[in-house]
Design a protein around this motif. Structure first.
Motif, PDB file in Angstrom:
ATOM      1  N   PHE A   1       0.670  -1.080  -0.168  1.00  0.00           N
ATOM      2  CA  PHE A   1      -0.089  -0.058  -0.186  1.00  0.00           C
ATOM      3  C   PHE A   1       0.842   0.891  -0.239  1.00  0.00           C
ATOM      4  O   PHE A   1       0.278   2.071  -0.830  1.00  0.00           O
ATOM      5  CB  PHE A   1      -0.896  -0.040   1.134  1.00  0.00           C
ATOM      6  CG  PHE A   1      -2.014   1.228   1.499  1.00  0.00           C
ATOM      7  CD1 PHE A   1      -2.841   1.249   0.770  1.00  0.00           C
ATOM      8  CD2 PHE A   1      -1.353   2.027   1.929  1.00  0.00           C
ATOM      9  CE1 PHE A   1      -3.858   2.088   0.429  1.00  0.00           C
ATOM     10  CE2 PHE A   1      -2.727   3.400   2.534  1.00  0.00           C
ATOM     11  CZ  PHE A   1      -3.062   3.540   1.371  1.00  0.00           C
ATOM     12  N   ALA A   2       2.321   1.475   0.585  1.00  0.00           N
ATOM     13  CA  ALA A   2       2.797   2.315   0.740  1.00  0.00           C
ATOM     14  C   ALA A   2       2.670   2.297  -0.262  1.00  0.00           C
ATOM     15  O   ALA A   2       3.977   3.385  -0.208  1.00  0.00           O
ATOM     16  CB  ALA A   2       4.279   2.548   1.828  1.00  0.00           C
ATOM     17  N   GLY A   3       3.609   1.479  -1.186  1.00  0.00           N
ATOM     18  CA  GLY A   3       4.121   1.901  -2.618  1.00  0.00           C
ATOM     19  C   GLY A   3       3.254   2.106  -3.349  1.00  0.00           C
ATOM     20  O   GLY A   3       4.112   2.955  -4.720  1.00  0.00           O
ATOM     21  N   VAL A   4       2.452   1.687  -3.639  1.00  0.00           N
ATOM     22  CA  VAL A   4       1.177   2.311  -4.025  1.00  0.00           C
ATOM     23  C   VAL A   4       1.069   3.850  -4.353  1.00  0.00           C
ATOM     24  O   VAL A   4       1.352   4.591  -5.313  1.00  0.00           O
ATOM     25  CB  VAL A   4       0.012   1.443  -4.098  1.00  0.00           C
ATOM     26  CG1 VAL A   4      -1.098   2.381  -5.253  1.00  0.00           C
ATOM     27  CG2 VAL A   4       0.512   0.132  -5.014  1.00  0.00           C
ATOM     28  N   MET A   5       0.759   4.077  -2.800  1.00  0.00           N
ATOM     29  CA  MET A   5       0.605   5.328  -2.336  1.00  0.00           C
ATOM     30  C   MET A   5       1.740   6.649  -3.302  1.00  0.00           C
ATOM     31  O   MET A   5       1.675   7.509  -3.424  1.00  0.00           O
ATOM     32  CB  MET A   5       0.533   5.486  -1.263  1.00  0.00           C
ATOM     33  CG  MET A   5      -0.735   4.953  -0.877  1.00  0.00           C
ATOM     34  SD  MET A   5      -2.407   6.014  -1.181  1.00  0.00           S
ATOM     35  CE  MET A   5      -2.128   7.004  -0.583  1.00  0.00           C
ATOM     36  N   TYR A   6       3.018   6.272  -2.823  1.00  0.00           N
ATOM     37  CA  TYR A   6       5.090   6.474  -3.114  1.00  0.00           C
ATOM     38  C   TYR A   6       4.440   6.986  -4.894  1.00  0.00           C
ATOM     39  O   TYR A   6       4.418   8.314  -5.259  1.00  0.00           O
ATOM     40  CB  TYR A   6       5.234   6.582  -2.886  1.00  0.00           C
ATOM     41  CG  TYR A   6       6.922   6.964  -3.440  1.00  0.00           C
ATOM     42  CD1 TYR A   6       7.394   7.807  -2.026  1.00  0.00           C
ATOM     43  CD2 TYR A   6       7.860   6.059  -3.790  1.00  0.00           C
ATOM     44  CE1 TYR A   6       8.547   8.527  -3.427  1.00  0.00           C
ATOM     45  CE2 TYR A   6       8.537   6.513  -4.282  1.00  0.00           C
ATOM     46  CZ  TYR A   6       9.444   7.716  -4.228  1.00  0.00           C
ATOM     47  OH  TYR A   6      10.236   8.057  -4.799  1.00  0.00           O
ATOM     48  N   ALA A   7       4.131   5.499  -5.414  1.00  0.00           N
ATOM     49  CA  ALA A   7       4.364   5.286  -6.870  1.00  0.00           C
ATOM     50  C   ALA A   7       3.067   6.748  -7.838  1.00  0.00           C
ATOM     51  O   ALA A   7       3.258   7.567  -8.232  1.00  0.00           O
ATOM     52  CB  ALA A   7       3.761   4.543  -7.270  1.00  0.00           C
ATOM     53  N   VAL A   8       2.250   6.692  -6.885  1.00  0.00           N
ATOM     54  CA  VAL A   8       0.630   7.960  -7.388  1.00  0.00           C
ATOM     55  C   VAL A   8       1.486   9.185  -6.752  1.00  0.00           C
ATOM     56  O   VAL A   8       0.610   9.990  -8.075  1.00  0.00           O
ATOM     57  CB  VAL A   8      -0.763   7.458  -6.394  1.00  0.00           C
ATOM     58  CG1 VAL A   8      -1.458   8.519  -6.674  1.00  0.00           C
ATOM     59  CG2 VAL A   8      -1.049   6.550  -7.140  1.00  0.00           C
ATOM     60  N   LYS A   9       1.672   8.718  -5.976  1.00  0.00           N
ATOM     61  CA  LYS A   9       2.433  10.342  -5.566  1.00  0.00           C
ATOM     62  C   LYS A   9       2.887  11.024  -6.451  1.00  0.00           C
ATOM     63  O   LYS A   9       3.534  12.798  -6.612  1.00  0.00           O
ATOM     64  CB  LYS A   9       2.594  10.608  -3.983  1.00  0.00           C
ATOM     65  CG  LYS A   9       3.100  12.023  -3.847  1.00  0.00           C
ATOM     66  CD  LYS A   9       2.098  13.174  -3.037  1.00  0.00           C
ATOM     67  CE  LYS A   9       2.416  14.332  -2.125  1.00  0.00           C
ATOM     68  NZ  LYS A   9       1.175  15.223  -2.079  1.00  0.00           N
ATOM     69  N   SER A  10       4.677  10.544  -6.487  1.00  0.00           N
ATOM     70  CA  SER A  10       5.822  10.794  -7.286  1.00  0.00           C
ATOM     71  C   SER A  10       5.142  10.648  -8.969  1.00  0.00           C
ATOM     72  O   SER A  10       5.525  12.169  -9.308  1.00  0.00           O
ATOM     73  CB  SER A  10       6.296  10.305  -7.996  1.00  0.00           C
ATOM     74  OG  SER A  10       5.821   9.152  -8.445  1.00  0.00           O
ATOM     75  N   SER A  11       3.789  10.657  -9.446  1.00  0.00           N
ATOM     76  CA  SER A  11       3.486  10.665 -10.735  1.00  0.00           C
ATOM     77  C   SER A  11       2.955  12.240 -10.982  1.00  0.00           C
ATOM     78  O   SER A  11       2.690  12.729 -12.113  1.00  0.00           O
ATOM     79  CB  SER A  11       2.744   9.429 -10.925  1.00  0.00           C
ATOM     80  OG  SER A  11       1.067   9.089 -10.265  1.00  0.00           O
ATOM     81  N   GLU A  12       1.688  12.546  -9.547  1.00  0.00           N
ATOM     82  CA  GLU A  12       0.585  13.997  -9.715  1.00  0.00           C
ATOM     83  C   GLU A  12       2.260  14.771  -9.475  1.00  0.00           C
ATOM     84  O   GLU A  12       1.495  15.749 -10.019  1.00  0.00           O
ATOM     85  CB  GLU A  12       0.040  13.197  -8.776  1.00  0.00           C
ATOM     86  CG  GLU A  12      -1.211  12.669  -8.626  1.00  0.00           C
ATOM     87  CD  GLU A  12      -1.871  12.715  -9.636  1.00  0.00           C
ATOM     88  OE1 GLU A  12      -2.173  13.884  -9.870  1.00  0.00           O
ATOM     89  OE2 GLU A  12      -2.498  11.447 -10.740  1.00  0.00           O
TER      90      GLU A  12
END
Length: 57
Positions: free
Chosen positions: A22-33
């Motif tokens: 979950f933390a990895g997914v949130m980091y990926a979404v945050k960095s792409s935004e």
């Protein structure tokens, strides 16, 4: 009826794995935004009338 115990309970290992995923997914979404609005930010910096927000004259 007896229940066989084949080792320690792995519940907390599964929970820790889900938290890491979950933390990895949130980091990926945050960095792409992060770069999503760079062009709009540049245009607003160039001319503040491009902003959707009203500014006082």
């Amino acid at each position: 009826m007896s229940e066989e115990n084949n080792g320690p309970d792995k519940f907390w290992i599964y929970i820790a794995g889900l938290v890491v995923v979950f933390a990895g997914v949130m980091y990926a979404v945050k960095s792409s935004e992060h770069t999503k609005y760079v062009k709009a930010e540049q245009l607003i910096a160039e001319d503040s009338s491009n902003s959707a927000y009203k500014t006082r004259p």
